[in-house]
Write an enzyme that holds these catalytic residues in place. Structure first.
Site, mmCIF file in Angstrom:
data_model
loop_
_atom_site.group_PDB
_atom_site.id
_atom_site.type_symbol
_atom_site.label_atom_id
_atom_site.label_comp_id
_atom_site.label_asym_id
_atom_site.label_seq_id
_atom_site.Cartn_x
_atom_site.Cartn_y
_atom_site.Cartn_z
ATOM 1 N N PRO A 130 24.486 -60.701 -19.803
ATOM 2 C CG PRO A 130 22.856 -59.448 -18.671
ATOM 3 C CD PRO A 130 23.894 -59.364 -19.734
ATOM 4 C CD GLU A 142 17.941 -51.334 -20.210
ATOM 5 O OE1 GLU A 142 17.600 -52.450 -19.783
ATOM 6 O OE2 GLU A 142 18.317 -50.404 -19.472
ATOM 7 N NE ARG A 147 44.557 -66.353 -10.168
ATOM 8 C CZ ARG A 147 44.465 -67.654 -9.867
ATOM 9 N NH1 ARG A 147 43.782 -68.463 -10.635
ATOM 10 N NH2 ARG A 147 45.063 -68.138 -8.796
ATOM 11 C CG ASP A 159 43.946 -71.349 -7.725
ATOM 12 O OD1 ASP A 159 44.515 -71.132 -6.646
ATOM 13 O OD2 ASP A 159 44.247 -70.792 -8.792
HETATM 14 C C1 4FL Z 1 26.233 -59.139 -16.535
HETATM 15 C C2 4FL Z 1 27.636 -58.922 -18.454
HETATM 16 C C3 4FL Z 1 26.824 -60.355 -16.267
HETATM 17 C C4 4FL Z 1 28.195 -60.148 -18.130
HETATM 18 C C5 4FL Z 1 25.554 -55.307 -19.055
HETATM 19 C C6 4FL Z 1 24.744 -55.359 -17.936
HETATM 20 C C7 4FL Z 1 26.641 -58.409 -17.650
HETATM 21 C C8 4FL Z 1 26.021 -57.114 -17.990
HETATM 22 N N1 4FL Z 1 27.777 -60.827 -17.044
HETATM 23 N N2 4FL Z 1 26.323 -56.396 -19.063
HETATM 24 N N3 4FL Z 1 25.059 -56.506 -17.278
#
Ligand code: 4FL
Length: 238
Positions: free
Chosen positions: A89, A116, A154, A169
């Site tokens: 994230p 985590e 795609r 798109d």
């Molecule tokens: C969230 C990965 C958003 C990529 C583990 C928990 C994540 C993620 N984008 N990985 N959340």
């Protein structure tokens, strides 16, 4: 194009990889997707892949040993190293310009985290980049990796089968506008009519109406989390 997915849960990808567009592209040899299980690179009787963070705190981190060993094994399987991304994230947010950049790459390695997160030395050792699909937390990177694979493949020539439609798109034009509302039959549904302009046959007026709708929808969309950081601290990324 070859994509390697490094994960603790390869079974999560089974249905996804067989799916219509991607399954057809794989059978046609346009994209190759390989799965590698981090657990296969764990050592010891317990095959441990995660451990508690030094300094304390909740949850478990992926240990560097098994992840680095798994990615190195995957890299050795084919010539080009390509780019390696840890799904996280905190990474660079995926958007259509980045999707287009990745679609022009012949090799990608996507590493899915669970728990985590990753021990920080994984990124350093592998010279990896970090990639986020949006500002929210998942249980792991697997669904994020599927999102990357779907958005990127795609755009690989031959996968869509109607290449011109990719250029129309949302996010694809120079201005990166999203598409406005679209309508199909019936002309009236539960008292809601299709806008007259779309039935007019006047292509210039239709194009102008669609463009105005696109601008309105694009302008009304929510901003990324980084937009909430006060101006003196904000940096422009990507
Ligand atoms: C969230 C990965 C958003 C990529 C583990 C928990 C994540 C993620 N984008 N990985 N959340």
């Amino acid at each position: 194009m070859r994509i390697d997915i490094v994960t603790l849960f390869p079974e999560m990808f089974a249905g996804f990889l067989e799916g219509s567009l991607l399954g057809t592209a794989r059978r046609a040899g346009l994209v190759e997707v390989h799965l590698a299980n981090i657990r296969d690179h764990a050592i010891g009787a317990h095959r441990q892949v995660d451990d508690r963070p030094f300094g304390g705190g909740p949850g478990m981190l992926l240990m560097p040993g098994p992840v680095v060993s798994c990615v190195e094994a995957v890299r050795a399987e084919a010539g080009e190293p390509g780019r390696t991304f840890l799904l996280s994230p905190g990474g660079r947010r995926l958007d259509q310009p980045l999707v287009e950049e990745l679609a022009a790459t012949s090799r990608l390695v996507l590493v899915c985290g669970r728990y985590e997160g990753f021990d920080a030395r994984i990124k350093t050792t592998l010279d990896a980049e970090e990639l986020s699909i949006g500002d929210y937390v998942l249980s792991g990177g697997e669904v994020a990796a599927m999102t990357v694979v779907e958005a990127v493949t795609r755009l690989v020539p031959g996968v869509l089968g109607h290449e011109e439609s990719a250029g129309l798109d949302s996010f694809s034009g120079a201005e990166r506008l999203v598409e406005g509302p679209q309508y199909t039959r019936p002309r009236e549904f539960r008292g809601l009519a299709v806008p007259d302009v779309l039935l007019s046959g006047d292509h210039a007026r239709i194009a102008a109406w669609r463009r105005a709708q696109s601008i309105e929808v694009t302008a009304g969309r929510s901003r990324p989390a980084s937009a909430h950081i006060p101006n003196p601290f904000r940096r422009t990324v990507s």
